[in-house]
Design a protein around this motif. Structure first.
Motif, PDB file in Angstrom:
ATOM      1  N   ALA A   1     -40.010   0.227  11.964  1.00  0.00           N
ATOM      2  CA  ALA A   1     -40.374  -0.209  13.319  1.00  0.00           C
ATOM      3  C   ALA A   1     -39.905   0.778  14.387  1.00  0.00           C
ATOM      4  CB  ALA A   1     -39.829  -1.613  13.614  1.00  0.00           C
ATOM      5  N   GLY A   2     -39.831   2.066  14.019  1.00  0.00           N
ATOM      6  CA  GLY A   2     -39.462   3.083  15.005  1.00  0.00           C
ATOM      7  C   GLY A   2     -37.982   3.265  15.213  1.00  0.00           C
ATOM      8  N   ARG A   3     -37.158   2.655  14.316  1.00  0.00           N
ATOM      9  CA  ARG A   3     -35.710   2.727  14.510  1.00  0.00           C
ATOM     10  C   ARG A   3     -35.195   4.171  14.432  1.00  0.00           C
ATOM     11  NH1 ARG A   3     -34.575  -0.556  11.032  1.00  0.00           N
ATOM     12  NH2 ARG A   3     -34.064  -2.391  12.275  1.00  0.00           N
ATOM     13  N   ASN A   4     -35.637   4.907  13.416  1.00  0.00           N
ATOM     14  CA  ASN A   4     -35.150   6.281  13.259  1.00  0.00           C
ATOM     15  C   ASN A   4     -35.600   7.187  14.396  1.00  0.00           C
ATOM     16  OD1 ASN A   4     -33.760   5.727  10.916  1.00  0.00           O
ATOM     17  ND2 ASN A   4     -35.436   6.330   9.559  1.00  0.00           N
ATOM     18  N   ARG A   5     -36.847   7.018  14.814  1.00  0.00           N
ATOM     19  CA  ARG A   5     -37.333   7.831  15.944  1.00  0.00           C
ATOM     20  C   ARG A   5     -36.546   7.513  17.210  1.00  0.00           C
ATOM     21  NH1 ARG A   5     -41.747  10.800  15.162  1.00  0.00           N
ATOM     22  NH2 ARG A   5     -43.037  10.405  13.313  1.00  0.00           N
ATOM     23  N   ALA A   6     -36.266   6.237  17.418  1.00  0.00           N
ATOM     24  CA  ALA A   6     -35.476   5.856  18.591  1.00  0.00           C
ATOM     25  C   ALA A   6     -34.058   6.405  18.494  1.00  0.00           C
ATOM     26  CB  ALA A   6     -35.448   4.339  18.732  1.00  0.00           C
ATOM     27  N   GLY A   7     -33.494   6.401  17.263  1.00  0.00           N
ATOM     28  CA  GLY A   7     -32.164   6.961  17.088  1.00  0.00           C
ATOM     29  C   GLY A   7     -32.122   8.445  17.395  1.00  0.00           C
ATOM     30  N   LEU A   8     -33.163   9.180  16.942  1.00  0.00           N
ATOM     31  CA  LEU A   8     -33.221  10.610  17.238  1.00  0.00           C
ATOM     32  C   LEU A   8     -33.395  10.850  18.730  1.00  0.00           C
ATOM     33  CD1 LEU A   8     -33.329  13.529  16.331  1.00  0.00           C
ATOM     34  CD2 LEU A   8     -35.788  13.237  15.897  1.00  0.00           C
ATOM     35  N   ALA A   9     -34.266  10.064  19.380  1.00  0.00           N
ATOM     36  CA  ALA A   9     -34.468  10.216  20.825  1.00  0.00           C
ATOM     37  C   ALA A   9     -33.186   9.920  21.593  1.00  0.00           C
ATOM     38  CB  ALA A   9     -35.599   9.301  21.293  1.00  0.00           C
ATOM     39  N   SER A  10     -32.451   8.904  21.116  1.00  0.00           N
ATOM     40  CA  SER A  10     -31.191   8.550  21.784  1.00  0.00           C
ATOM     41  C   SER A  10     -30.169   9.681  21.648  1.00  0.00           C
ATOM     42  CB  SER A  10     -30.637   7.263  21.184  1.00  0.00           C
ATOM     43  OG  SER A  10     -29.373   6.955  21.723  1.00  0.00           O
ATOM     44  N   SER A  11     -30.064  10.258  20.448  1.00  0.00           N
ATOM     45  CA  SER A  11     -29.096  11.341  20.245  1.00  0.00           C
ATOM     46  C   SER A  11     -29.488  12.581  21.042  1.00  0.00           C
ATOM     47  CB  SER A  11     -28.979  11.669  18.762  1.00  0.00           C
ATOM     48  OG  SER A  11     -30.216  12.110  18.240  1.00  0.00           O
ATOM     49  N   GLU A  12     -30.784  12.872  21.146  1.00  0.00           N
ATOM     50  CA  GLU A  12     -31.222  14.023  21.945  1.00  0.00           C
ATOM     51  C   GLU A  12     -30.946  13.795  23.429  1.00  0.00           C
ATOM     52  OE1 GLU A  12     -35.286  14.341  20.770  1.00  0.00           O
ATOM     53  OE2 GLU A  12     -34.864  15.747  19.120  1.00  0.00           O
ATOM     54  N   ALA A  13     -31.166  12.555  23.890  1.00  0.00           N
ATOM     55  CA  ALA A  13     -30.842  12.244  25.287  1.00  0.00           C
ATOM     56  C   ALA A  13     -29.336  12.346  25.528  1.00  0.00           C
ATOM     57  CB  ALA A  13     -31.343  10.848  25.641  1.00  0.00           C
ATOM     58  N   GLY A  14     -28.538  11.908  24.522  1.00  0.00           N
ATOM     59  CA  GLY A  14     -27.090  12.032  24.646  1.00  0.00           C
ATOM     60  C   GLY A  14     -26.656  13.475  24.743  1.00  0.00           C
ATOM     61  N   ARG A  15     -27.341  14.362  23.974  1.00  0.00           N
ATOM     62  CA  ARG A  15     -27.025  15.783  24.053  1.00  0.00           C
ATOM     63  C   ARG A  15     -27.369  16.336  25.435  1.00  0.00           C
ATOM     64  NH1 ARG A  15     -29.975  19.811  21.412  1.00  0.00           N
ATOM     65  NH2 ARG A  15     -31.761  18.726  22.337  1.00  0.00           N
ATOM     66  N   ASP A  16     -28.523  15.918  26.003  1.00  0.00           N
ATOM     67  CA  ASP A  16     -28.908  16.387  27.339  1.00  0.00           C
ATOM     68  C   ASP A  16     -27.927  15.887  28.401  1.00  0.00           C
ATOM     69  OD1 ASP A  16     -31.070  17.617  26.172  1.00  0.00           O
ATOM     70  OD2 ASP A  16     -32.489  16.019  26.651  1.00  0.00           O
ATOM     71  N   ILE A  17     -27.438  14.651  28.232  1.00  0.00           N
ATOM     72  CA  ILE A  17     -26.427  14.122  29.164  1.00  0.00           C
ATOM     73  C   ILE A  17     -25.150  14.946  29.072  1.00  0.00           C
ATOM     74  CG2 ILE A  17     -24.925  12.146  29.622  1.00  0.00           C
ATOM     75  CD1 ILE A  17     -27.221  10.332  28.738  1.00  0.00           C
ATOM     76  N   ALA A  18     -24.752  15.283  27.839  1.00  0.00           N
ATOM     77  CA  ALA A  18     -23.538  16.078  27.647  1.00  0.00           C
ATOM     78  C   ALA A  18     -23.687  17.471  28.258  1.00  0.00           C
ATOM     79  CB  ALA A  18     -23.209  16.179  26.158  1.00  0.00           C
ATOM     80  N   VAL A  19     -24.903  18.052  28.186  1.00  0.00           N
ATOM     81  CA  VAL A  19     -25.141  19.348  28.823  1.00  0.00           C
ATOM     82  C   VAL A  19     -24.940  19.244  30.331  1.00  0.00           C
ATOM     83  CG1 VAL A  19     -26.904  21.058  29.369  1.00  0.00           C
ATOM     84  CG2 VAL A  19     -26.672  20.235  27.035  1.00  0.00           C
ATOM     85  N   ALA A  20     -25.522  18.190  30.937  1.00  0.00           N
ATOM     86  CA  ALA A  20     -25.376  18.005  32.387  1.00  0.00           C
ATOM     87  C   ALA A  20     -23.913  17.799  32.770  1.00  0.00           C
ATOM     88  CB  ALA A  20     -26.225  16.818  32.846  1.00  0.00           C
ATOM     89  N   GLN A  21     -23.179  17.037  31.956  1.00  0.00           N
ATOM     90  CA  GLN A  21     -21.770  16.800  32.260  1.00  0.00           C
ATOM     91  C   GLN A  21     -20.951  18.075  32.100  1.00  0.00           C
ATOM     92  OE1 GLN A  21     -21.094  13.594  29.483  1.00  0.00           O
ATOM     93  NE2 GLN A  21     -21.459  12.020  31.032  1.00  0.00           N
ATOM     94  N   TYR A  22     -21.290  18.888  31.105  1.00  0.00           N
ATOM     95  CA  TYR A  22     -20.601  20.159  30.912  1.00  0.00           C
ATOM     96  C   TYR A  22     -20.847  21.083  32.103  1.00  0.00           C
ATOM     97  CZ  TYR A  22     -19.677  24.822  28.973  1.00  0.00           C
ATOM     98  OH  TYR A  22     -19.230  26.105  28.783  1.00  0.00           O
ATOM     99  N   GLU A  23     -22.092  21.165  32.541  1.00  0.00           N
ATOM    100  CA  GLU A  23     -22.413  22.010  33.697  1.00  0.00           C
ATOM    101  C   GLU A  23     -21.735  21.482  34.955  1.00  0.00           C
ATOM    102  OE1 GLU A  23     -26.821  23.614  32.255  1.00  0.00           O
ATOM    103  OE2 GLU A  23     -26.670  21.884  33.599  1.00  0.00           O
ATOM    104  N   LYS A  24     -21.680  20.155  35.090  1.00  0.00           N
ATOM    105  CA  LYS A  24     -21.013  19.582  36.267  1.00  0.00           C
ATOM    106  C   LYS A  24     -19.516  19.894  36.251  1.00  0.00           C
ATOM    107  CE  LYS A  24     -20.337  17.087  39.940  1.00  0.00           C
ATOM    108  NZ  LYS A  24     -20.533  15.619  39.918  1.00  0.00           N
ATOM    109  N   SER A  25     -18.896  19.883  35.059  1.00  0.00           N
ATOM    110  CA  SER A  25     -17.471  20.200  34.991  1.00  0.00           C
ATOM    111  C   SER A  25     -17.213  21.641  35.424  1.00  0.00           C
ATOM    112  CB  SER A  25     -16.947  19.969  33.565  1.00  0.00           C
ATOM    113  OG  SER A  25     -17.488  20.909  32.653  1.00  0.00           O
TER     114      SER A  25
END
Length: 490
Positions: A359-383
């Motif tokens: 039911a799309g669980r794995n795709r959602a998990g991958l999308a969530s982890s990729e979004a988490g990586r993008d958030i971490a990039v923004a936080q790293y740049e902000k630091s």
């Protein structure tokens, strides 16, 4: 399947599986470019002259014992590092993250235990009850990491542990700076209290003199009321200074994690900021230096590495998951025959699960982890941007506060001369009492401004030390060895 009279060593099976595993789906890590200029902005020009770039020690290589020359402050920082509850909680969080990393790493290896089974069931042919006894070593549901899911989770846990270690160092630098600023504030409070007490005494003398002149018909009631008003204003300022002194001490006590030592508290009496030993000059270096000097930036990067490793685990979820259950030992239909010759037995039961519909669980998990990586990039740049601003602000303050303090000291000296002349003119009947009161107010305000600006200057130097990565000196061996063994940190 079951094999008898021939054993297959579990150690050999585990070694073969480990050789087959090791594939990693973690994206190649690349450190994001620093979103700041290549150099810090030049300090503001003073009287049209551009200040020279500061030269001196590297803050991250200068321990707090070397930066703070006051032995009392060094003692207070040492107390805070051992007793501050926030720092203690941060250190315990490191232990928790380290244990979690060890748990995750252990999942890559088979768990071997002693297993004993006994069963009694009817025979499918004749219905007679049959006994079965088995004892031996067992491996239960060991996942063979063909596609690197467990490896990715281990890398994520390692980066999280390293981030918690950097977080402790960042907390230490903040604590060192906080204690130093609190101590400087207390010294400024003592100086302001002394100034307020002397001002109250001076103005009370003025009230008594004016009352005497009023009683003898030399002065007016208006002069007396003005003198009394100014004395009450000084008493209010003294009460405010006493309250601020108590609040600043309470703040410092909270940072220390214990009461202010009695000998240090008593030694504060008569302290003046002007007598505090100067701090060493620091060189700003380049913004790129902050990437290795600032613990908070390194913490943010480790969090980014952890988020990047999470993508590998999410990708591996799309591939088959292979588990293995095995047991080697002895088996018999009778309990007494378990350890007789010829009772050896070996069983192995591999299993494979291939996701087909979720039911799309794995795709959602991958999308969530990729979004988490993008958030971490923004936080790293902000630091990085935050660190850049803190250094730039401290450099601007270093260039201007010295000039501001010099000008205020000259103003206070001029106001002191004005007050002496006004007092002389009033006593000789040349000037009005209002002129004398105005001179008193201006002198008191100028003297307060000198103390407050000197405090700002000293605290700005502490802020520059912290912004450039100063305040920590320890390098835990475990964190260093873990970092060197991690592919994600190379």
């Amino acid at each position: 399947m079951t094999m008898r009279k021939k054993t297959f060593p579990l150690a050999a099976l585990a070694a073969a599986a480990l050789l087959l595993s090791g594939c990693s789906l973690i994206p190649t890590y690349e450190r994001p470019a620093a979103p700041v200029e290549a150099s810090f902005p030049p300090p503001p020009a003073i009287d049209g002259a551009q200040p020279q770039a500061a030269t001196g020690a590297v803050a991250s290589e200068l321990s707090y014992q070397q930066f703070f020359a006051d032995p009392r402050l060094v003692q207070l920082v040492g107390i805070a590092l051992s007793s501050n509850r926030d720092l203690r909680a941060t250190s315990l969080a490191i232990e928790q993250a380290r244990a979690q990393f060890q748990i995750t790493r252990a999942n890559q290896y088979p768990a071997v235990g002693l297993a004993a089974n006994a069963s009694r069931a009817p025979n499918v042919i004749n219905g007679a009850l049959t006994n079965s006894f088995q004892v031996g070593l067992a491996v239960t549901s060991w996942e063979i990491d063909f596609f690197g899911r467990l490896q990715s989770l281990k890398e994520q846990a390692l980066a999280t542990y390293l981030a918690s270690e950097e977080g402790r160092r960042a907390a230490q630098t903040s604590l060192v700076a906080g204690v130093a600023n609190g101590w400087l504030a207390l010294q400024a409070d003592e100086e302001l209290l002394d100034l307020s007490r002397r001002t109250v005494a001076t103005r009370e003398d003025s009230v008594r003199l004016t009352k005497l002149r009023l009683d003898n018909g030399v002065s007016s009631a208006l002069d007396f009321q003005q003198a009394d008003s100014l004395a009450q204003s000084a008493r209010a300022t003294l009460a405010q200074a006493q309250r601020q002194r108590a609040l600043d001490e309470n703040s410092l006590v909270l940072l220390l994690g214990q009461p202010l030592p009695a000998d240090i508290r008593s030694s504060l009496a008569g302290d003046r900021l002007a007598d505090v030993p100067p701090f060493p000059a620091l060189q700003a270096g380049l913004p790129s230096d902050l990437l290795v000097r600032r613990p908070d930036i390194r913490q943010s990067e480790q969090q980014l590495i952890a988020a990047n490793a999470n993508i590998g685990a999410a990708r591996a979820a799309f591939f088959p998951r292979i588990s293995l259950t095995a047991q080697a030992g002895t088996a018999s239909n009778e309990l007494s025959g378990l350890f007789k010759s010829g009772s050896s037995a070996f069983s192995i039961a591999p299993s494979l699960v291939l996701p087909i519909f979720d039911a799309g669980r794995n795709r959602a998990g991958l999308a969530s982890s990729e979004a988490g990586r993008d958030i971490a990039v923004a936080q790293y740049e902000k630091s990085i941007q935050t660190a850049f601003r803190e250094v730039a602000d401290a450099l601007a303050g270093d260039a201007t506060l010295a000039e501001q303090l010099r000008a205020l000291q000259a103003q206070a000296q001029a106001e002191s001369g004005r007050f002496e002349l006004s007092d002389l003119r009033y006593r000789n009947g040349v000037a009005t009492y209002l002129d004398l009161l105005d001179a008193q107010r201006s002198l008191f305000g100028a003297q307060q401004a000198v103390v407050q600006t000197r405090l700002l200057q000293r605290q700005n130097q502490v802020s520059l030390y912290k912004a450039l990565g100063g305040g920590w000196t320890d390098q835990p061996e475990m964190a260093a060895s873990a970092a060197s063994s991690s592919p994600a940190t190379r």
